[in-house]
Design a protein around this motif. Structure first.
Motif, PDB file in Angstrom:
ATOM      1  N   ILE A 104       5.585  98.156  60.657  1.00 47.59           N
ATOM      2  CA  ILE A 104       6.404  97.024  61.066  1.00 47.59           C
ATOM      3  C   ILE A 104       7.682  96.933  60.237  1.00 47.59           C
ATOM      4  CG2 ILE A 104       6.447  94.507  61.238  1.00 47.59           C
ATOM      5  CD1 ILE A 104       3.480  94.572  61.750  1.00 47.59           C
ATOM      6  N   GLY A 105       7.582  97.159  58.967  1.00 49.17           N
ATOM      7  CA  GLY A 105       8.768  97.131  58.117  1.00 49.17           C
ATOM      8  C   GLY A 105       9.332  95.739  57.942  1.00 49.17           C
ATOM      9  N   ILE A 106       8.485  94.780  57.629  1.00 52.17           N
ATOM     10  CA  ILE A 106       8.950  93.399  57.480  1.00 52.17           C
ATOM     11  C   ILE A 106       9.788  93.255  56.223  1.00 52.17           C
ATOM     12  CG2 ILE A 106       8.192  91.008  57.253  1.00 52.17           C
ATOM     13  CD1 ILE A 106       5.606  91.809  58.593  1.00 52.17           C
ATOM     14  N   LEU A 107      10.967  92.649  56.378  1.00 49.20           N
ATOM     15  CA  LEU A 107      11.882  92.502  55.248  1.00 49.20           C
ATOM     16  C   LEU A 107      11.669  91.145  54.597  1.00 49.20           C
ATOM     17  CD1 LEU A 107      15.064  93.929  57.005  1.00 49.20           C
ATOM     18  CD2 LEU A 107      13.390  95.125  55.576  1.00 49.20           C
ATOM     19  N   ILE A 108      10.570  91.026  53.880  1.00 49.33           N
ATOM     20  CA  ILE A 108      10.189  89.752  53.275  1.00 49.33           C
ATOM     21  C   ILE A 108       9.762  90.010  51.836  1.00 49.33           C
ATOM     22  CG2 ILE A 108       8.600  87.781  53.444  1.00 49.33           C
ATOM     23  CD1 ILE A 108       8.269  88.471  56.376  1.00 49.33           C
ATOM     24  N   VAL A 109       9.989  89.058  50.981  1.00 50.39           N
ATOM     25  CA  VAL A 109       9.508  89.175  49.610  1.00 50.39           C
ATOM     26  C   VAL A 109       7.998  89.002  49.648  1.00 50.39           C
ATOM     27  CG1 VAL A 109       9.617  88.233  47.285  1.00 50.39           C
ATOM     28  CG2 VAL A 109      11.658  88.234  48.720  1.00 50.39           C
ATOM     29  N   LEU A 110       7.253  90.057  49.360  1.00 54.60           N
ATOM     30  CA  LEU A 110       5.818  90.025  49.582  1.00 54.60           C
ATOM     31  C   LEU A 110       5.073  89.119  48.609  1.00 54.60           C
ATOM     32  CD1 LEU A 110       5.112  93.757  50.447  1.00 54.60           C
ATOM     33  CD2 LEU A 110       5.285  91.787  51.980  1.00 54.60           C
ATOM     34  N   VAL A 111       5.763  88.601  47.591  1.00 55.82           N
ATOM     35  CA  VAL A 111       5.087  87.674  46.699  1.00 55.82           C
ATOM     36  C   VAL A 111       4.612  86.446  47.451  1.00 55.82           C
ATOM     37  CG1 VAL A 111       7.152  86.385  46.016  1.00 55.82           C
ATOM     38  CG2 VAL A 111       5.209  86.558  44.431  1.00 55.82           C
ATOM     39  N   LEU A 112       5.255  86.157  48.599  1.00 55.29           N
ATOM     40  CA  LEU A 112       4.818  85.026  49.412  1.00 55.29           C
ATOM     41  C   LEU A 112       3.383  85.184  49.866  1.00 55.29           C
ATOM     42  CD1 LEU A 112       7.951  84.445  51.687  1.00 55.29           C
ATOM     43  CD2 LEU A 112       7.150  82.968  49.847  1.00 55.29           C
ATOM     44  N   LEU A 113       2.931  86.406  49.968  1.00 55.73           N
ATOM     45  CA  LEU A 113       1.572  86.658  50.398  1.00 55.73           C
ATOM     46  C   LEU A 113       0.559  85.990  49.481  1.00 55.73           C
ATOM     47  CD1 LEU A 113      -0.387  88.237  52.253  1.00 55.73           C
ATOM     48  CD2 LEU A 113      -0.228  90.119  50.625  1.00 55.73           C
ATOM     49  N   PHE A 114       0.920  85.842  48.231  1.00 61.28           N
ATOM     50  CA  PHE A 114      -0.036  85.346  47.255  1.00 61.28           C
ATOM     51  C   PHE A 114       0.242  83.897  46.848  1.00 61.28           C
ATOM     52  CE2 PHE A 114       0.358  89.936  46.637  1.00 61.28           C
ATOM     53  CZ  PHE A 114      -0.912  90.286  47.024  1.00 61.28           C
ATOM     54  N   SER A 115       1.028  83.192  47.625  1.00 65.79           N
ATOM     55  CA  SER A 115       1.311  81.798  47.333  1.00 65.79           C
ATOM     56  C   SER A 115       0.424  80.912  48.181  1.00 65.79           C
ATOM     57  CB  SER A 115       2.784  81.486  47.632  1.00 65.79           C
ATOM     58  OG  SER A 115       3.013  80.105  47.487  1.00 65.79           O
ATOM     59  N   SER A 116      -0.254  79.951  47.552  1.00 69.40           N
ATOM     60  CA  SER A 116      -1.158  79.102  48.318  1.00 69.40           C
ATOM     61  C   SER A 116      -0.973  77.619  48.039  1.00 69.40           C
ATOM     62  CB  SER A 116      -2.607  79.481  48.008  1.00 69.40           C
ATOM     63  OG  SER A 116      -2.899  79.196  46.657  1.00 69.40           O
ATOM     64  N   CYS A 117      -0.179  77.282  47.060  1.00 69.13           N
ATOM     65  CA  CYS A 117      -0.161  75.893  46.634  1.00 69.13           C
ATOM     66  C   CYS A 117       0.492  74.970  47.648  1.00 69.13           C
ATOM     67  CB  CYS A 117       0.551  75.775  45.283  1.00 69.13           C
ATOM     68  SG  CYS A 117       2.255  76.377  45.313  1.00 69.13           S
ATOM     69  N   SER A 118       1.403  75.474  48.492  1.00 69.34           N
ATOM     70  CA  SER A 118       2.143  74.591  49.387  1.00 69.34           C
ATOM     71  C   SER A 118       1.493  74.413  50.743  1.00 69.34           C
ATOM     72  CB  SER A 118       3.567  75.121  49.578  1.00 69.34           C
ATOM     73  OG  SER A 118       3.527  76.406  50.164  1.00 69.34           O
ATOM     74  N   LEU A 119       0.462  75.229  51.065  1.00 72.23           N
ATOM     75  CA  LEU A 119      -0.191  75.102  52.361  1.00 72.23           C
ATOM     76  C   LEU A 119      -1.376  74.154  52.275  1.00 72.23           C
ATOM     77  CD1 LEU A 119      -0.261  78.741  53.758  1.00 72.23           C
ATOM     78  CD2 LEU A 119       1.262  76.887  54.378  1.00 72.23           C
ATOM     79  N   PRO A 120      -1.495  73.236  53.229  1.00 71.59           N
ATOM     80  CA  PRO A 120      -2.627  72.311  53.225  1.00 71.59           C
ATOM     81  C   PRO A 120      -3.947  73.065  53.331  1.00 71.59           C
ATOM     82  CG  PRO A 120      -0.928  71.607  54.770  1.00 71.59           C
ATOM     83  CD  PRO A 120      -0.564  72.975  54.315  1.00 71.59           C
ATOM     84  N   VAL A 121      -5.014  72.443  52.802  1.00 70.52           N
ATOM     85  CA  VAL A 121      -6.334  73.042  52.874  1.00 70.52           C
ATOM     86  C   VAL A 121      -6.702  73.267  54.341  1.00 70.52           C
ATOM     87  CG1 VAL A 121      -8.771  72.710  52.393  1.00 70.52           C
ATOM     88  CG2 VAL A 121      -7.067  71.955  50.727  1.00 70.52           C
ATOM     89  N   GLY A 122      -7.263  74.435  54.645  1.00 75.33           N
ATOM     90  CA  GLY A 122      -7.668  74.728  56.018  1.00 75.33           C
ATOM     91  C   GLY A 122      -6.721  75.678  56.706  1.00 75.33           C
ATOM     92  N   LYS A 123      -5.441  75.620  56.356  1.00 77.66           N
ATOM     93  CA  LYS A 123      -4.487  76.551  56.928  1.00 77.66           C
ATOM     94  C   LYS A 123      -4.572  77.881  56.190  1.00 77.66           C
ATOM     95  CE  LYS A 123      -1.011  73.280  58.645  1.00 77.66           C
ATOM     96  NZ  LYS A 123       0.431  72.921  58.625  1.00 77.66           N
ATOM     97  N   VAL A 124      -4.395  78.973  56.936  1.00 79.25           N
ATOM     98  CA  VAL A 124      -4.433  80.285  56.301  1.00 79.25           C
ATOM     99  C   VAL A 124      -3.037  80.878  56.207  1.00 79.25           C
ATOM    100  CG1 VAL A 124      -5.369  82.626  56.407  1.00 79.25           C
ATOM    101  CG2 VAL A 124      -6.773  80.695  57.123  1.00 79.25           C
ATOM    102  N   ILE A 125      -2.302  80.872  57.309  1.00 79.08           N
ATOM    103  CA  ILE A 125      -0.986  81.489  57.297  1.00 79.08           C
ATOM    104  C   ILE A 125      -0.022  80.731  58.191  1.00 79.08           C
ATOM    105  CG2 ILE A 125      -1.742  83.141  59.065  1.00 79.08           C
ATOM    106  CD1 ILE A 125       0.348  85.115  57.924  1.00 79.08           C
ATOM    107  N   THR A 126       1.182  80.562  57.682  1.00 80.02           N
ATOM    108  CA  THR A 126       2.283  79.990  58.448  1.00 80.02           C
ATOM    109  C   THR A 126       3.388  81.032  58.531  1.00 80.02           C
ATOM    110  OG1 THR A 126       1.796  77.720  57.773  1.00 80.02           O
ATOM    111  CG2 THR A 126       4.006  78.160  58.569  1.00 80.02           C
ATOM    112  N   VAL A 127       3.854  81.290  59.735  1.00 77.38           N
ATOM    113  CA  VAL A 127       4.954  82.232  59.965  1.00 77.38           C
ATOM    114  C   VAL A 127       6.157  81.424  60.402  1.00 77.38           C
ATOM    115  CG1 VAL A 127       5.778  84.190  61.300  1.00 77.38           C
ATOM    116  CG2 VAL A 127       3.380  84.081  60.588  1.00 77.38           C
ATOM    117  N   GLY A 128       7.216  81.456  59.582  1.00 76.24           N
ATOM    118  CA  GLY A 128       8.329  80.561  59.841  1.00 76.24           C
ATOM    119  C   GLY A 128       7.818  79.132  59.737  1.00 76.24           C
ATOM    120  N   SER A 129       7.962  78.381  60.791  1.00 75.56           N
ATOM    121  CA  SER A 129       7.463  77.001  60.810  1.00 75.56           C
ATOM    122  C   SER A 129       6.208  76.870  61.658  1.00 75.56           C
ATOM    123  CB  SER A 129       8.550  76.072  61.372  1.00 75.56           C
ATOM    124  OG  SER A 129       8.897  76.454  62.698  1.00 75.56           O
ATOM    125  N   VAL A 130       5.641  78.013  62.078  1.00 79.13           N
ATOM    126  CA  VAL A 130       4.499  77.988  62.996  1.00 79.13           C
ATOM    127  C   VAL A 130       3.212  78.338  62.252  1.00 79.13           C
ATOM    128  CG1 VAL A 130       3.505  78.984  65.082  1.00 79.13           C
ATOM    129  CG2 VAL A 130       5.979  78.646  64.919  1.00 79.13           C
TER     130      VAL A 130
END
Length: 337
Positions: free
Chosen positions: A8-34
């Protein structure tokens, strides 16, 4: 259509993969605002684990699942932006595929947290991707491929055959497969050479096969093989292409022997070309299309709740025989608290 699986070659800072503090409990992944359906994420995570070699590695599997979620959102978005729709035939194909998978693996999917509805979402998205691809490259598409180019590709890289297949091996007294002795091998070769002589003299290969297997009325199905097919021994395709169309010959490769009839490309009103035309389009334009997909996915950021993702991973591990060594694996703690 074959699955599009290039990087795929996603141009994203992959450190986001390991960030969890800002997502509410129960959510796994948010892409953009979705927020991506958790069950869809689990499907992609399970798929990443199943396709890995050896003992699955958690971080790599979760990264691949996240990237596929980005692709899922990007494809669904582009499909809507292009105002495309699935035909009734494609909808039926999706439904049939999901029903078949659910019949075989439904119990497993339920255990890992994937519903039939989520499975349908995933396969609808695959169909959306196919529709976008065709909207670009099919007849009347944005950048259509000339039909003569597709036809030539089919002619060069596919072959239509009927064949009677045999082995040049026997079983020993212990039930082990062993090479035929010279006398048995010679008799088998002569038998298949006799088949070829009859075919080239006008006898139907179906009649020969029926006599060979001792079942009156048995037929040989025409088969379309591609240059990169893994269903036949190496060099089989080249051997078939060396046989003139409408003729037959013996092909011997290793422990296999075939009496092969090479059918013309326009057999049965060109139906074999039509059935494989989309595969030809994909072969011709897959790399170019992947560049487009990379552009679409590259516009998205994503955020993963690492704690929730690990829970999904562990649940898959608890229900999968692929994780015999899972209890010895330690998942690195990388959450931001």
């Amino acid at each position: 259509m074959k699955k599009i699986s290039a990087s795929i070659g996603i141009l994203i800072v992959l450190v986001l993969l390991f960030s969890s503090c800002s997502l509410p409990v129960g959510k796994v992944i948010t892409v953009g605002s979705v927020e991506v359906d958790k069950e869809v994420y689990i499907y992609y995570l399970d798929n990443a684990i199943a396709s890995s070699e050896g003992t699955p590695e958690s971080t790599a599997a979760m990264k691949e699942a996240a990237e596929n979620c980005v692709r899922y959102i990007a494809v669904n978005t582009v499909f809507a932006q292009m105002s495309l729709s699935l035909s009734d035939t494609k909808k039926s194909e999706v439904s049939q595929t999901v029903n078949d998978l659910w019949r075989l693996y439904g119990n497993y999917y339920e255990k890992i947290g994937v519903s039939k509805q989520a499975l349908t979402k995933v396969y609808e998205s695959k169909a959306y991707e196919n529709a976008i691809f065709l909207a670009y490259y099919d007849t009347d598409g944005i950048t259509p491929i000339p039909e003569e180019t597709v036809e030539k590709y089919f002619s060069d890289n596919y072959a239509i055959i009927k064949s009677i297949n045999g082995f040049l091996t026997d079983l020993d007294e212990n039930g082990n497969t062993v090479p035929m002795d010279d006398e048995s091998r010679q008799k088998t070769v002569e038998t298949f050479e006799g088949f070829v002589t009859k075919i080239n003299s006008g006898t139907l290969i179906d009649d020969i096969y029926s006599d060979y297997v001792g079942q009156e009325g048995s037929t040989v199905q025409a088969t379309v093989i591609s240059r990169d097919s893994s269903l036949y021994p190496e060099s089989f395709f080249e051997s078939v292409k060396a046989i003139e169309e409408d003729s037959a010959d013996v092909v011997t490769l290793g422990d296999y022997i075939f009496a092969v009839q090479h059918l013309p490309a326009d057999s049965d009103s060109n139906i074999y070309y039509q059935l494989n035309r989309e595969s030809c389009l994909l072969d011709l334009k897959e790399e170019e299309f992947e560049t487009l997909v990379a552009q679409w996915t590259g516009t998205y950021s994503f955020e993963v709740n690492q704690r929730a993702a690990k829970a999904c991973y562990k649940n898959i591990a608890a229900n999968s025989s692929a994780f015999d060594a899972f209890e010895n694996e330690t998942i690195t703690e990388t959450e931001t608290q």
